[in-house]
Design a protein around this motif. Structure first.
Motif, PDB file in Angstrom:
ATOM      1  N   THR A 252       1.046  -1.437  -0.346  1.00 45.13           N
ATOM      2  CA  THR A 252       0.613  -0.016   0.374  1.00 45.13           C
ATOM      3  C   THR A 252       0.819   1.348  -0.125  1.00 45.13           C
ATOM      4  O   THR A 252       1.261   1.645   1.040  1.00 45.13           O
ATOM      5  N   CYS A 253       0.580   2.250  -1.207  1.00 44.80           N
ATOM      6  CA  CYS A 253       1.735   3.815  -0.921  1.00 44.80           C
ATOM      7  C   CYS A 253       0.615   4.095  -0.105  1.00 44.80           C
ATOM      8  O   CYS A 253       0.029   4.323   0.542  1.00 44.80           O
ATOM      9  N   VAL A 254       1.592   4.737   1.207  1.00 40.86           N
ATOM     10  CA  VAL A 254       1.133   5.253   2.677  1.00 40.86           C
ATOM     11  C   VAL A 254       1.054   6.809   2.074  1.00 40.86           C
ATOM     12  O   VAL A 254       1.117   7.859   2.605  1.00 40.86           O
ATOM     13  N   ALA A 255       2.937   7.316   1.023  1.00 42.53           N
ATOM     14  CA  ALA A 255       2.840   9.148   1.088  1.00 42.53           C
ATOM     15  C   ALA A 255       3.746   8.936   0.248  1.00 42.53           C
ATOM     16  O   ALA A 255       4.770   7.800  -0.552  1.00 42.53           O
ATOM     17  N   SER A 256       3.460   9.354  -0.430  1.00 44.30           N
ATOM     18  CA  SER A 256       4.612  10.416  -1.996  1.00 44.30           C
ATOM     19  C   SER A 256       4.570  11.773  -2.100  1.00 44.30           C
ATOM     20  O   SER A 256       4.286  12.485  -1.274  1.00 44.30           O
ATOM     21  N   GLY A 257       4.406  11.861  -3.676  1.00 42.95           N
ATOM     22  CA  GLY A 257       4.345  13.673  -3.477  1.00 42.95           C
ATOM     23  C   GLY A 257       6.245  14.463  -4.292  1.00 42.95           C
ATOM     24  O   GLY A 257       5.330  15.409  -3.811  1.00 42.95           O
ATOM     25  N   SER A 258       6.716  13.603  -3.793  1.00 43.33           N
ATOM     26  CA  SER A 258       8.181  14.314  -4.261  1.00 43.33           C
ATOM     27  C   SER A 258       8.401  12.885  -5.386  1.00 43.33           C
ATOM     28  O   SER A 258       8.520  11.752  -5.100  1.00 43.33           O
ATOM     29  N   ASP A 259       9.761  13.575  -5.257  1.00 34.38           N
ATOM     30  CA  ASP A 259      10.900  12.820  -5.933  1.00 34.38           C
ATOM     31  C   ASP A 259      11.551  12.141  -5.208  1.00 34.38           C
ATOM     32  O   ASP A 259      12.383  10.829  -5.472  1.00 34.38           O
ATOM     33  N   PHE A 260      11.768  12.052  -4.170  1.00 33.68           N
ATOM     34  CA  PHE A 260      12.757  11.765  -2.764  1.00 33.68           C
ATOM     35  C   PHE A 260      11.820  11.290  -1.703  1.00 33.68           C
ATOM     36  O   PHE A 260      11.398  12.402  -0.819  1.00 33.68           O
ATOM     37  N   VAL A 261      11.805  10.872  -0.919  1.00 39.70           N
ATOM     38  CA  VAL A 261      10.853  10.239   0.435  1.00 39.70           C
ATOM     39  C   VAL A 261      12.004   9.245   1.038  1.00 39.70           C
ATOM     40  O   VAL A 261      12.886   8.731   0.870  1.00 39.70           O
TER      41      VAL A 261
END
Length: 644
Positions: free
Chosen positions: A164-173
């Motif tokens: 499950t994808c929990v968080a994204s929204g940037s090039d790197f995490v």
């Protein structure tokens, strides 16, 4: 009785074979139940990374037998390739397929992620019964290669594969942290063209059905936030450098969408608690249940400090003084890794309530004894743009000294990165040379971490200029003080350090020879060929393309082959995806065309950095033979090297 022999020819028990296997490379550690587990690279088994444990009885065994290897390729440098639950379940990224696997306490293995064309996982962490990871997907529709996409995912540990994808929204995490009770998630995020030590945000979001749908930036809009750690249900600790030093900060987060979120210094210090986020598993501090904080502070070398709930700071005396990471905490017990003045790399357990009772878990001792380990001397040499920091290691052999009328040869070590750092610590690699009568000068040139943002940003837009000026100034300073023979100073570096080696031998008259390990010779080719994590790194180090193309051309050592006049040794991994072999081979061809003495060695099965025992042994022996050939001495235990 001390024997006097020419420098470089001293007999030494530190053989290449022994040095290659002497100091373990620790790849994370944690408390698991009543045991200590750690990752360890094993050169004698092809450089694979095993996970080992020390039981309550003191026995040590392998949890991950050959041929398995826990190694992530997220960002190519990986990190966080394994974690564990207290019931003895081991979760790891298998190097061969980059899938996440579960090893049950009985030894049974089961894949937790599907087989794909090129999806990688790293930064594994087991938090409150949840397995979190960083996912990096290189796939596009139709199986084409694509710009990697990264997100924080929750991986199911049941029989059914579930991600499950929990968080994204940037090039790197990186560095996801669940709040107590699992109500919120904190993490670090950044975007191209920044590197995480340029600018990185600390974000917090509420979890709704296990997913972050909205988030708030807590810190890092114009700084580099690191390592969120929850100190309570709505209290967050983290490192950040808005003052120019990575210090600890505390934020109250009553709700993830509250504005503004109040933050304040835990303690202000002219030292760094934090460092470049090259790998996903690095940690520089830990919060204890009783409110104390154990933190690393770096100003050249490392200190460990304990910060009480009342703000009182006490220094913790511990063997490591360089490269310290705080691996795990359980109650008042902590696991720390690093190296010290008298302690090669190792892993230690310390009970902060009984800080004098320090238990060595792995490594940390020289098999040859302290007499063979050179003691570092911290140096600060005036350079064209300010002081240059370095550590000098003199020739050291308890049975041999050099002639009274002779100064020793030296080799200048240039670390990679270039945003990285070396501390003054015992090293089998350094002792391999110093025990034979060859001094070592390890330089933290401008651009290095460990001295604050201003020193780190001295290299901004100046890569190939400041680093070259600084290594040359440090070498000249050492010779001017009468410690080194100015006619016999060589220079050695890998990756970005290899670039500095090539630029230094091309653009200064300080060095008699150079050793480049997987070094960069053509900056434009690096920008075009390198992997996504560093795809825009050169924007800050040289300038953005295409606007700065003329600068790339002028700075690249390959642009000026006529300036190569001193012998060079080139060592390269055949599978290097960061600096491909074409870079070293172009340098080799330029040297051959001009008749400059050189040698080129390509190591099959090696990537960016050497891990296999046979490679390490051959590389050590080849470097020593090369130095003997070009600096005018006969090493005691290696065959001569023929230069082309």
């Amino acid at each position: 009785m001390t024997e006097h022999l020419p420098y470089g020819s001293w007999p030494s028990p530190l053989t290449a074979e022994a040095v290659a296997s002497a100091s373990p490379r620790i790849e994370g550690a944690r408390f698991v139940g009543g045991e200590v587990w750690w990752g360890e690279t094993i050169p004698g088994e092809g450089g694979r990374t095993s996970v080992r444990r020390r039981t309550a009885s003191g026995d040590v065994d392998d949890l991950l037998p050959s041929p398995h290897s826990a190694r992530s390729r997220v960002h190519e440098y990986g990190g966080g390739a394994w974690t564990a639950a207290d019931d003895g379940r081991l979760f790891f990224v298998e190097k061969a397929d980059q899938r996440v696997w579960l090893r049950e306490p009985g030894g049974q293995l089961r894949a937790l992620t599907p087989e794909t064309v090129d999806t990688r996982f790293g930064g594994l962490s087991w938090q409150q019964g949840v397995l979190l990871a960083i996912r990096e997907s290189h796939e596009a529709p139709g199986g084409e290669r694509a710009i990697p996409q990264r997100d924080i995912v929750r991986i199911g540990v049941g029989e059914k594969i579930e991600i499950t994808c929990v968080a994204s929204g940037s090039d790197f995490v990186a560095q996801p942290a669940l709040s107590p009770g699992g109500r919120m998630l904190a993490w670090i995020a950044w975007d191209h063209p920044d590197m995480p030590w340029d600018r990185a945000e600390l974000r917090v979001g509420a979890l709704q059905d296990g997913v972050v749908r909205e988030w708030t930036t807590v810190a890092g809009a114009d700084s580099s936030a690191l390592q969120p750690v929850w100190a309570g249900a709505d209290e967050l600790l983290y490192a950040d450098d808005p003052t120019g030093r990575w210090n600890l900060w505390r934020a109250q987060v009553p709700a993830p969408t509250a504005h503004p979120i109040e933050s304040h210094h835990v303690q202000s210090a002219d030292a760094d608690t934090g460092g470049p986020l090259w790998v996903l598993g690095a940690k520089w501090f830990a919060h204890l249940e009783d409110g104390r904080i154990l933190a690393v502070r770096t100003q050249g070398s490392d200190d460990l400090v304990v910060i009480g709930p009342d703000g009182v700071i006490s220094l913790l005396a511990a063997p490591p003084t360089s490269g310290i990471t705080v691996e795990d905490v359980r109650g008042t017990r902590v696991l720390i890794a690093g190296a010290g003045v008298d302690a090669p790399p190792g892993l230690w357990e310390i009970d902060l309530d009984r800080p004098t009772e320090i238990s060595l878990v792995r490594g940390g001792e020289s098999p040859w004894g302290a007499d063979w380990m050179p003691h570092p001397r911290a140096l600060s040499t005036p350079g064209p743009r300010g002081p240059v920091h370095a550590f000098a290691y003199p020739p050291t052999n308890p049975h041999v000294a050099g002639p009274e009328d002779e100064l020793p040869p030296y080799i200048v070590f240039v670390h990679g990165g270039p945003t990285a750092h070396v501390g003054g610590a015992a090293s089998d690699r350094i002792a391999y040379f110093t025990s034979r009568g060859i001094g070592v000068l390890d330089v933290n040139y401008g651009g290095s971490s460990g001295y604050g943002r201003e020193y780190r940003e001295r290299l901004r837009g100046q890569w190939g200029i400041v680093d070259v000026e600084d290594v040359a100034a440090a070498a000249r300073g050492l010779a001017a003080e009468g410690f080194a023979d100015p006619a016999r100073i060589a220079i050695d570096g890998g990756s970005a350090g290899g670039w500095t080696v090539l630029a230094a031998v091309a653009n200064t008259d300080v060095f008699a020879a150079g050793i480049s390990r997987y070094g960069v010779g053509d900056a434009r080719a690096l920008a075009a060929d390198t992997h996504d994590f560093e795809a825009r790194y050169l924007d800050g180090l040289i300038g953005p393309l295409p606007e700065a193309e003329d600068v790339y051309i002028e700075r690249s050592p390959l642009t000026h082959p006529e300036r190569f006049t001193v012998p060079l040794l080139l060592l390269q991994g055949a599978d290097d995806a960061v600096v491909p072999p074409a870079q070293s081979e172009s340098i080799r061809d330029a040297l051959a065309a001009r008749g400059v003495p050189h040698a080129y060695v390509l190591y099959e099965g090696e990537g960016h950095g050497f891990r296999q025992a046979k490679t390490l042994v051959h590389a050590y022996q080849t470097q020593l033979a090369f130095l003997g050939a070009v600096l005018g001495f006969e090493p005691d235990d290696v065959a001569p090297l023929r230069l082309d």
